[in-house]
Design an enzyme around this catalytic site. Structure first.
Site, PDB file in Angstrom:
ATOM      1  N   ASP A   1       3.399   4.417  12.600  1.00 24.83           N
ATOM      2  CA  ASP A   1       4.129   5.691  12.659  1.00 24.83           C
ATOM      3  C   ASP A   1       3.785   6.509  13.905  1.00 24.83           C
ATOM      4  O   ASP A   1       4.287   7.623  14.072  1.00 24.83           O
ATOM      5  CB  ASP A   1       3.871   6.507  11.394  1.00 24.83           C
ATOM      6  CG  ASP A   1       2.397   6.842  11.184  1.00 24.83           C
ATOM      7  OD1 ASP A   1       1.549   6.426  12.005  1.00 24.83           O
ATOM      8  OD2 ASP A   1       2.092   7.521  10.179  1.00 24.83           O
TER       9      ASP A   1
ATOM     10  N   HIS B   1       0.860  -1.194   0.000  1.00 23.51           N
ATOM     11  CA  HIS B   1       0.000   0.000   0.000  1.00 23.51           C
ATOM     12  C   HIS B   1       0.894   1.241   0.000  1.00 23.51           C
ATOM     13  O   HIS B   1       1.256   1.767   1.044  1.00 23.51           O
ATOM     14  CB  HIS B   1      -0.916  -0.008   1.221  1.00 23.51           C
ATOM     15  CG  HIS B   1      -1.993   1.023   1.180  1.00 23.51           C
ATOM     16  ND1 HIS B   1      -3.193   0.871   1.848  1.00 23.51           N
ATOM     17  CD2 HIS B   1      -2.080   2.235   0.558  1.00 23.51           C
ATOM     18  CE1 HIS B   1      -3.956   1.943   1.641  1.00 23.51           C
ATOM     19  NE2 HIS B   1      -3.280   2.774   0.859  1.00 23.51           N
TER      20      HIS B   1
ATOM     21  N   HIS C   1     -12.205   2.371   4.005  1.00 20.88           N
ATOM     22  CA  HIS C   1     -13.022   3.567   3.779  1.00 20.88           C
ATOM     23  C   HIS C   1     -14.489   3.158   3.857  1.00 20.88           C
ATOM     24  O   HIS C   1     -15.302   3.481   2.993  1.00 20.88           O
ATOM     25  CB  HIS C   1     -12.668   4.236   2.454  1.00 20.88           C
ATOM     26  CG  HIS C   1     -11.286   4.810   2.437  1.00 20.88           C
ATOM     27  ND1 HIS C   1     -10.971   5.993   3.076  1.00 20.88           N
ATOM     28  CD2 HIS C   1     -10.133   4.347   1.904  1.00 20.88           C
ATOM     29  CE1 HIS C   1      -9.679   6.240   2.909  1.00 20.88           C
ATOM     30  NE2 HIS C   1      -9.141   5.251   2.224  1.00 20.88           N
TER      31      HIS C   1
ATOM     32  N   ASP D   1       1.607   3.422   3.272  1.00 17.76           N
ATOM     33  CA  ASP D   1       0.618   4.353   2.725  1.00 17.76           C
ATOM     34  C   ASP D   1       1.306   5.646   2.278  1.00 17.76           C
ATOM     35  O   ASP D   1       0.773   6.738   2.396  1.00 17.76           O
ATOM     36  CB  ASP D   1      -0.486   4.655   3.752  1.00 17.76           C
ATOM     37  CG  ASP D   1      -1.759   5.223   3.122  1.00 17.76           C
ATOM     38  OD1 ASP D   1      -1.862   5.221   1.876  1.00 17.76           O
ATOM     39  OD2 ASP D   1      -2.631   5.703   3.872  1.00 17.76           O
TER      40      ASP D   1
ATOM     41  N   ALA E   1      -8.833  11.212   2.961  1.00 15.33           N
ATOM     42  CA  ALA E   1      -8.306  12.175   1.996  1.00 15.33           C
ATOM     43  C   ALA E   1      -8.766  11.888   0.567  1.00 15.33           C
ATOM     44  O   ALA E   1      -8.325  12.550  -0.369  1.00 15.33           O
ATOM     45  CB  ALA E   1      -6.781  12.176   2.055  1.00 15.33           C
TER      46      ALA E   1
ATOM     47  N   GLU F   1      -7.457   1.358  -4.665  1.00 17.04           N
ATOM     48  CA  GLU F   1      -8.086   1.926  -3.462  1.00 17.04           C
ATOM     49  C   GLU F   1      -9.088   2.981  -3.927  1.00 17.04           C
ATOM     50  O   GLU F   1      -8.698   4.055  -4.375  1.00 17.04           O
ATOM     51  CB  GLU F   1      -7.042   2.553  -2.541  1.00 17.04           C
ATOM     52  CG  GLU F   1      -7.650   3.017  -1.218  1.00 17.04           C
ATOM     53  CD  GLU F   1      -6.650   3.672  -0.286  1.00 17.04           C
ATOM     54  OE1 GLU F   1      -6.961   3.793   0.921  1.00 17.04           O
ATOM     55  OE2 GLU F   1      -5.565   4.069  -0.752  1.00 17.04           O
TER      56      GLU F   1
ATOM     57  N   ILE G   1       1.212   8.029  14.388  1.00 16.38           N
ATOM     58  CA  ILE G   1       0.386   9.147  13.934  1.00 16.38           C
ATOM     59  C   ILE G   1      -0.989   8.630  13.531  1.00 16.38           C
ATOM     60  O   ILE G   1      -2.010   9.176  13.953  1.00 16.38           O
ATOM     61  CB  ILE G   1       1.049   9.865  12.731  1.00 16.38           C
ATOM     62  CG1 ILE G   1       2.367  10.508  13.159  1.00 16.38           C
ATOM     63  CG2 ILE G   1       0.109  10.926  12.139  1.00 16.38           C
ATOM     64  CD1 ILE G   1       3.209  11.030  12.010  1.00 16.38           C
TER      65      ILE G   1
ATOM     66  N   HIS H   1      -5.563  -0.183   6.107  1.00 21.40           N
ATOM     67  CA  HIS H   1      -5.077   0.692   7.188  1.00 21.40           C
ATOM     68  C   HIS H   1      -6.016   0.725   8.404  1.00 21.40           C
ATOM     69  O   HIS H   1      -6.812   1.624   8.585  1.00 21.40           O
ATOM     70  CB  HIS H   1      -4.728   2.097   6.706  1.00 21.40           C
ATOM     71  CG  HIS H   1      -5.656   2.768   5.755  1.00 21.40           C
ATOM     72  ND1 HIS H   1      -7.019   2.827   5.929  1.00 21.40           N
ATOM     73  CD2 HIS H   1      -5.390   3.447   4.609  1.00 21.40           C
ATOM     74  CE1 HIS H   1      -7.560   3.506   4.938  1.00 21.40           C
ATOM     75  NE2 HIS H   1      -6.600   3.881   4.117  1.00 21.40           N
TER      76      HIS H   1
ATOM     77  N   LEU I   1      -5.960  13.250   7.925  1.00 21.05           N
ATOM     78  CA  LEU I   1      -4.673  12.651   7.573  1.00 21.05           C
ATOM     79  C   LEU I   1      -4.721  12.225   6.115  1.00 21.05           C
ATOM     80  O   LEU I   1      -5.748  11.735   5.633  1.00 21.05           O
ATOM     81  CB  LEU I   1      -4.383  11.434   8.452  1.00 21.05           C
ATOM     82  CG  LEU I   1      -3.940  11.706   9.895  1.00 21.05           C
ATOM     83  CD1 LEU I   1      -3.810  10.394  10.659  1.00 21.05           C
ATOM     84  CD2 LEU I   1      -2.622  12.459   9.931  1.00 21.05           C
TER      85      LEU I   1
END
Length: 392
Positions: free
Chosen positions: A255, A65, A202, A281, A147, A136, A257, A223, A315
């Site tokens: 990460d 990814h 998603h 990603d 996003a 994706e 985050i 993710h 993000l």
């Protein structure tokens, strides 16, 4: 192709470490693995790399990814950019990847798919190998778009997907979509019939719907925690469904985050070694300085390793280096180097069906190997036996 020997090496095999060993690469394959006691004299031979028992020789990492790097994006539909990205990925210890698309006007997705399929058939050497396409979007849920540009989101449609699949020359390996938007799971049925990995992502599905989708053929979660309904005590959501499942592979972006690092041990306890997949990603800002970049036609600001879409504050991918991700899971999960390789290489190869030639160091497998030095940094990367990266 010339033979290359790596000697005086600590070689990470699938289930153990061969200390003080050597290996030979020839014709893009691993042709010999043995103890140094059995190594022939190489004093007058070129292409010998002496590790001096420093660090480890590991199998090349696989990122399933990744959207871009070094200022480029796979949606740019430019094969020169693709080869530059593939070269850069080798510097992170990545020797194979899935080129990942995103939601966009269908004409742009089609153009990207056609360029990617052409690149896939005629890839350059001495770069990370593209194993196929990760589609994706655009068949996702706007409520969990992240996003992804909402104006181009489409309902899952079998005919539209098959058009893309044909244009890809059957190189689409994985599709991220929202199964709750898929009427009677028609797209899901089509993906499973073609042997394509169906991933929930998603998605705003509730727990009940997610469980039904998993039973119908979902085997992958895109993710984890991000772009999906979260864990709630009255509705475990997509997160709960995929963690409780026994046969779903789960992507994580380690990460600190995209989710708090202290959640990773919880996830690991539920998935074990065999179902966890480390991804980056990464977007076009990967490998670049902080600043403004574009993703899906929107501005993304990168500050201190965070990628934030200016328009929504969401993000927007990451700039995570794959080897940094490996070091993070080593620290946060206290994994051995052998265990780390499952999460960054072997699981990906098994899940994609490439484990007969990738994912571990073994006789007859592709010569995708990485030398990690004593600091755990990438010293050299070989892709199919070709030197693709050398530190300094």
């Amino acid at each position: 192709m010339n033979k290359i020997w790596i000697i005086n090496a600590n070689i990470v095999l699938e289930n153990q470490i061969l200390n003080n060993g050597f290996l030979e690469m020839s014709g893009g394959k691993i042709t010999v693995i043995d103890q140094m006691d059995n190594c022939p004299s190489l004093a007058s031979i070129e292409n010998v790399i002496d590790c001096q028992l420093k660090g480890y020789i590991i199998p090349g990492m696989i990122d399933i990814h990744v959207h871009g790097a070094l200022g480029h994006d796979f949606m740019d539909a430019d094969q020169i950019c693709y080869s530059k990205m593939a070269k850069y990925l080798a510097s992170e210890g990545i020797t194979a990847f899935l080129a990942t698309t995103m939601t966009a006007p269908m004409s742009e997705i089609e153009a990207t798919i056609e360029e990617l399929s052409s690149y896939y058939k005629n890839q350059p050497t001495a770069v990370a190998e593209m194993l196929g396409i990760h589609l994706e979007g655009p068949f996702i849920n706007g409520a969990k778009k992240g996003a992804q540009p909402e104006e181009y989101i489409l309902k899952p449609n079998v005919q539209q997907f098959n058009d893309l699949y044909d244009k890809s020359q059957q190189s689409i390996r994985l599709v991220t979509f929202a199964p709750e938007e898929d009427s009677n799971f028609e797209l899901l049925k089509e993906l499973t019939s073609k042997g394509i990995i169906a991933s929930i992502g998603h998605s705003d599905a509730d727990y009940h719907t997610a469980i039904h989708a998993l039973k119908a053929g979902i085997t992958h979660a895109t993710h984890l925690f991000n772009g999906m309904s979260g864990l709630h005590h009255r509705d475990p959501g997509v997160v709960g469904a995929v963690l409780l499942a026994e046969d779903v592979y789960v992507e994580v972006i380690p990460d600190n985050i995209h989710f708090h690092k202290d959640l990773l041990p919880m996830v690991y306890k539920m998935t074990g070694l065999d179902r966890l997949l480390v991804i980056t990603d990464g977007i076009r800002a990967k490998g670049m300085p902080d600043g403004m970049y574009s993703l899906g036609g929107n501005e993304v600001e990168v500050i201190n390793n965070q990628c934030i879409q200016r328009k929504t504050g969401s993000l927007a991918g990451s700039v995570l280096n794959m080897n940094t991700a490996r070091k993070n899971i080593e620290e946060w999960l206290t994994l051995s180097i052998v265990e780390q390789m499952r999460l960054v290489s072997l699981n990906q190869a098994v899940h994609l069906g490439f484990d007969k030639r990738k994912g571990s160091i073994a006789l007859g497998k592709d010569a995708d190997v990485v030398w990690l030095n004593e600091e755990g940094e990438v010293e050299k990367t070989f892709c199919l036996g070709n030197l693709a990266f050398e530190k300094g």
